[in-house]
Design a protein around this motif. Structure first.
Motif, PDB file in Angstrom:
ATOM      1  N   UNK A 101      30.491  58.521  18.088  1.00  0.00           N
ATOM      2  CA  UNK A 101      29.908  56.861  18.871  1.00  0.00           C
ATOM      3  C   UNK A 101      31.002  56.305  19.811  1.00  0.00           C
ATOM      4  N   UNK A 102      32.412  56.960  19.185  1.00  0.00           N
ATOM      5  CA  UNK A 102      33.654  56.181  19.357  1.00  0.00           C
ATOM      6  C   UNK A 102      33.968  55.341  18.424  1.00  0.00           C
ATOM      7  N   UNK A 103      33.293  55.347  17.071  1.00  0.00           N
ATOM      8  CA  UNK A 103      33.516  53.823  16.193  1.00  0.00           C
ATOM      9  C   UNK A 103      34.839  54.184  14.943  1.00  0.00           C
ATOM     10  N   UNK A 104      35.471  53.036  15.351  1.00  0.00           N
ATOM     11  CA  UNK A 104      37.333  53.438  14.772  1.00  0.00           C
ATOM     12  C   UNK A 104      36.392  53.735  13.067  1.00  0.00           C
ATOM     13  N   UNK A 105      36.904  54.459  12.249  1.00  0.00           N
ATOM     14  CA  UNK A 105      36.488  54.461  10.873  1.00  0.00           C
ATOM     15  C   UNK A 105      37.718  53.422  10.249  1.00  0.00           C
ATOM     16  N   UNK A 106      36.726  52.861   9.267  1.00  0.00           N
ATOM     17  CA  UNK A 106      37.354  51.500   8.765  1.00  0.00           C
ATOM     18  C   UNK A 106      37.495  51.201   7.371  1.00  0.00           C
TER      19      UNK A 106
ATOM     20  N   UNK B 243      48.205  59.316   3.185  1.00  0.00           N
ATOM     21  CA  UNK B 243      47.829  60.022   4.974  1.00  0.00           C
ATOM     22  C   UNK B 243      46.934  58.562   5.309  1.00  0.00           C
ATOM     23  N   UNK B 244      45.666  57.864   4.648  1.00  0.00           N
ATOM     24  CA  UNK B 244      44.743  56.945   5.204  1.00  0.00           C
ATOM     25  C   UNK B 244      45.220  55.575   4.899  1.00  0.00           C
ATOM     26  N   UNK B 245      46.281  55.477   4.431  1.00  0.00           N
ATOM     27  CA  UNK B 245      47.204  54.236   4.010  1.00  0.00           C
ATOM     28  C   UNK B 245      48.225  53.224   5.392  1.00  0.00           C
ATOM     29  N   UNK B 246      48.960  54.661   5.896  1.00  0.00           N
ATOM     30  CA  UNK B 246      49.851  54.704   6.281  1.00  0.00           C
ATOM     31  C   UNK B 246      49.363  54.482   7.903  1.00  0.00           C
ATOM     32  N   UNK B 247      47.434  55.000   8.095  1.00  0.00           N
ATOM     33  CA  UNK B 247      46.484  54.104   9.218  1.00  0.00           C
ATOM     34  C   UNK B 247      46.272  53.016   9.083  1.00  0.00           C
ATOM     35  N   UNK B 248      45.864  52.535   8.278  1.00  0.00           N
ATOM     36  CA  UNK B 248      45.571  51.261   7.513  1.00  0.00           C
ATOM     37  C   UNK B 248      43.760  51.183   7.373  1.00  0.00           C
ATOM     38  N   UNK B 249      43.540  52.351   7.360  1.00  0.00           N
ATOM     39  CA  UNK B 249      42.311  52.826   6.588  1.00  0.00           C
ATOM     40  C   UNK B 249      42.469  52.619   5.335  1.00  0.00           C
TER      41      UNK B 249
ATOM     42  N   UNK C 211      42.964  64.215  -3.513  1.00  0.00           N
ATOM     43  CA  UNK C 211      42.703  62.757  -2.924  1.00  0.00           C
ATOM     44  C   UNK C 211      43.861  62.163  -2.984  1.00  0.00           C
ATOM     45  N   UNK C 212      44.874  62.639  -4.347  1.00  0.00           N
ATOM     46  CA  UNK C 212      46.731  61.518  -3.353  1.00  0.00           C
ATOM     47  C   UNK C 212      46.425  61.389  -2.122  1.00  0.00           C
ATOM     48  N   UNK C 213      46.970  62.637  -2.165  1.00  0.00           N
ATOM     49  CA  UNK C 213      47.846  63.167  -0.794  1.00  0.00           C
ATOM     50  C   UNK C 213      46.638  62.311   0.239  1.00  0.00           C
TER      51      UNK C 213
ATOM     52  N   UNK D  44      40.573  71.051   6.696  1.00  0.00           N
ATOM     53  CA  UNK D  44      40.167  70.177   7.759  1.00  0.00           C
ATOM     54  C   UNK D  44      41.225  68.911   7.961  1.00  0.00           C
ATOM     55  N   UNK D  45      42.206  69.208   7.677  1.00  0.00           N
ATOM     56  CA  UNK D  45      42.464  67.699   6.979  1.00  0.00           C
ATOM     57  C   UNK D  45      42.970  67.146   8.566  1.00  0.00           C
ATOM     58  N   UNK D  46      43.700  68.027   9.590  1.00  0.00           N
ATOM     59  CA  UNK D  46      44.288  67.843  10.514  1.00  0.00           C
ATOM     60  C   UNK D  46      42.487  67.003  11.508  1.00  0.00           C
ATOM     61  N   UNK D  47      41.547  67.807  11.652  1.00  0.00           N
ATOM     62  CA  UNK D  47      40.481  67.215  12.238  1.00  0.00           C
ATOM     63  C   UNK D  47      40.038  65.416  11.500  1.00  0.00           C
ATOM     64  N   UNK D  48      40.130  65.982  10.048  1.00  0.00           N
ATOM     65  CA  UNK D  48      39.824  64.337   9.564  1.00  0.00           C
ATOM     66  C   UNK D  48      41.378  63.097   9.820  1.00  0.00           C
ATOM     67  N   UNK D  49      42.027  63.475  10.044  1.00  0.00           N
ATOM     68  CA  UNK D  49      43.056  62.006  10.612  1.00  0.00           C
ATOM     69  C   UNK D  49      43.073  62.477  11.995  1.00  0.00           C
ATOM     70  N   UNK D  50      42.747  63.769  12.869  1.00  0.00           N
ATOM     71  CA  UNK D  50      42.503  62.674  14.411  1.00  0.00           C
ATOM     72  C   UNK D  50      41.223  61.628  14.334  1.00  0.00           C
ATOM     73  N   UNK D  51      40.448  61.873  13.125  1.00  0.00           N
ATOM     74  CA  UNK D  51      39.365  61.525  13.653  1.00  0.00           C
ATOM     75  C   UNK D  51      39.592  59.295  13.214  1.00  0.00           C
ATOM     76  N   UNK D  52      40.733  59.584  12.047  1.00  0.00           N
ATOM     77  CA  UNK D  52      41.427  58.038  11.973  1.00  0.00           C
ATOM     78  C   UNK D  52      42.171  57.738  12.904  1.00  0.00           C
ATOM     79  N   UNK D  53      42.724  58.701  13.075  1.00  0.00           N
ATOM     80  CA  UNK D  53      43.358  57.882  14.830  1.00  0.00           C
ATOM     81  C   UNK D  53      42.491  57.874  15.773  1.00  0.00           C
ATOM     82  N   UNK D  54      42.022  58.642  16.150  1.00  0.00           N
ATOM     83  CA  UNK D  54      41.086  58.638  17.590  1.00  0.00           C
ATOM     84  C   UNK D  54      39.824  58.180  17.128  1.00  0.00           C
ATOM     85  N   UNK D  55      39.300  56.445  17.662  1.00  0.00           N
ATOM     86  CA  UNK D  55      37.747  56.629  17.500  1.00  0.00           C
ATOM     87  C   UNK D  55      37.373  57.133  18.522  1.00  0.00           C
ATOM     88  N   UNK D  56      37.784  57.950  20.091  1.00  0.00           N
ATOM     89  CA  UNK D  56      37.241  58.512  20.556  1.00  0.00           C
ATOM     90  C   UNK D  56      36.650  60.529  19.687  1.00  0.00           C
TER      91      UNK D  56
END
Lengths: 208, 208
Positions: free
Chosen positions: A141-146, A168-174, A162-164, A125-137
């Motif tokens: 609650x529409x809250x940005x993941x930090x 991905x998360x770092x590229x998104x500033x998370x 975990x490495x992968x 379910x990686x795509x859905x996780x990245x979507x949660x990081x990309x789009x707060x909506x």
């Protein structure tokens, strides 16, 4: 030679022996137990199986198992929605939740990357996780993941996953953290293996 | 602390952990397997349990398990109805039947005499067996029983039960035999215990 069991007993034994860890012999023993059990006990089990299939689904946000969507964790407004703890299985989420120590959200990957078994990000379910990081909506609650907290199993494949995800998360500033490793509480140092001791030394914490 | 499982999952785990030999951990594993299983597989199991409770009953003559009454063995006119093989459990009947070596009828006691556990003749199907010996009309085809073969387990309690039944049968002029004891086929003599060797010596058969 025909089996001497009545046909419905044969069918039940067949079905039971498809369960993990249940061989032919155990299946026979369970079938005879159910035959002897009270109507209420046997039918209660049959109904419980049917209910679970009917009522329990994966949360469309975090893939936790729940009888409603979004699941109670995602729906709980008192939780810290800036933080997402990533685990492999719903079971892992439940184990963590039972500690009562974590008040953020989760994301269940439904497995781990395993190139040998042909399991890539697309099987999880990686795509859905990245979507949660990309789009707060798309996060409750529409809250940005930090912060994402990597709670994968401390295995070769868990570490690879975990490495992968960390990349991905770092590229998104998370911000990315992972669950601490070290000596398991209640264990004895003399029986800990090298990898555990190495983790314990490397991750040593200052004592004030 | 509330469990983190959805309520239907909790209920299924509870029901599964009531099965013999299934602890809490195994029940959780099975519940998660059923959650992941196809609809057809999980519902097939639920239905098989319900069907077995609905359709399978004890034969009113011999207490064999069957989806009709009398059971196929009692109803089979080609079988030798003068002979009744007495066993403790339906499982024993099935094991004997699968050898294909016996063509008479059966009687399932539904246990064995065990004074310590408070199990007397009244807790078993002894009365029905004696009725079959006393009144030919109550035996399939109205045939008089001429021989009972004691097929109880070779244990202390099985032997006690056999002794009791042998006495009852003899009083009724019915011939009594019991299954042979000796070295199990395929075993090695050096590993047989004293009781097995004693049986083998005592029951030695002449070689023509």
């Amino acid at each position: 030679m025909p089996s001497a069991y009545p046909e419905p007993v044969d069918r039940l034994i067949d079905r039971l022996s498809k369960l993990p860890g249940i061989g032919r012999r155990s299946a026979e023993r369970l079938a005879f137990h159910l035959l002897k059990a009270t109507e209420e006990d046997a039918m209660g089990l049959a109904r419980a199986i049917a209910d679970v299939k009917r009522a329990v689904k994966h949360c469309s946000v975090c893939f936790n198992l729940a009888d409603r969507d979004p699941c109670p964790v995602c729906a709980d407004e008192s939780r810290d929605r800036r933080s997402v703890l990533v685990v492999e299985q719903p079971k892992d989420l439940i184990a963590l939740e039972q500690t009562g120590m974590y008040r953020g959200l989760y994301h269940v990957l439904m497995g781990r990357l395993s190139p040998i078994d042909g399991i890539g990000p697309g099987e999880l379910t990686v795509a859905r996780l990245l979507e949660r990081l990309d789009a707060p909506a798309s996060n409750p609650g529409g809250v940005r993941v930090e912060e994402i907290i990597l709670g994968l199993n401390p295995t070769l494949e868990g570490d690879g996953t975990a490495l992968y995800l960390a990349e991905e998360a770092r590229q998104r500033g998370v911000r990315v953290t992972r669950l601490a490793r070290g000596l398991p509480s209640g264990s004895q140092l003399e029986y800990a293996n090298k990898a555990v001791l190495a983790d314990a030394i490397q991750g040593r914490q200052s004592v004030s």
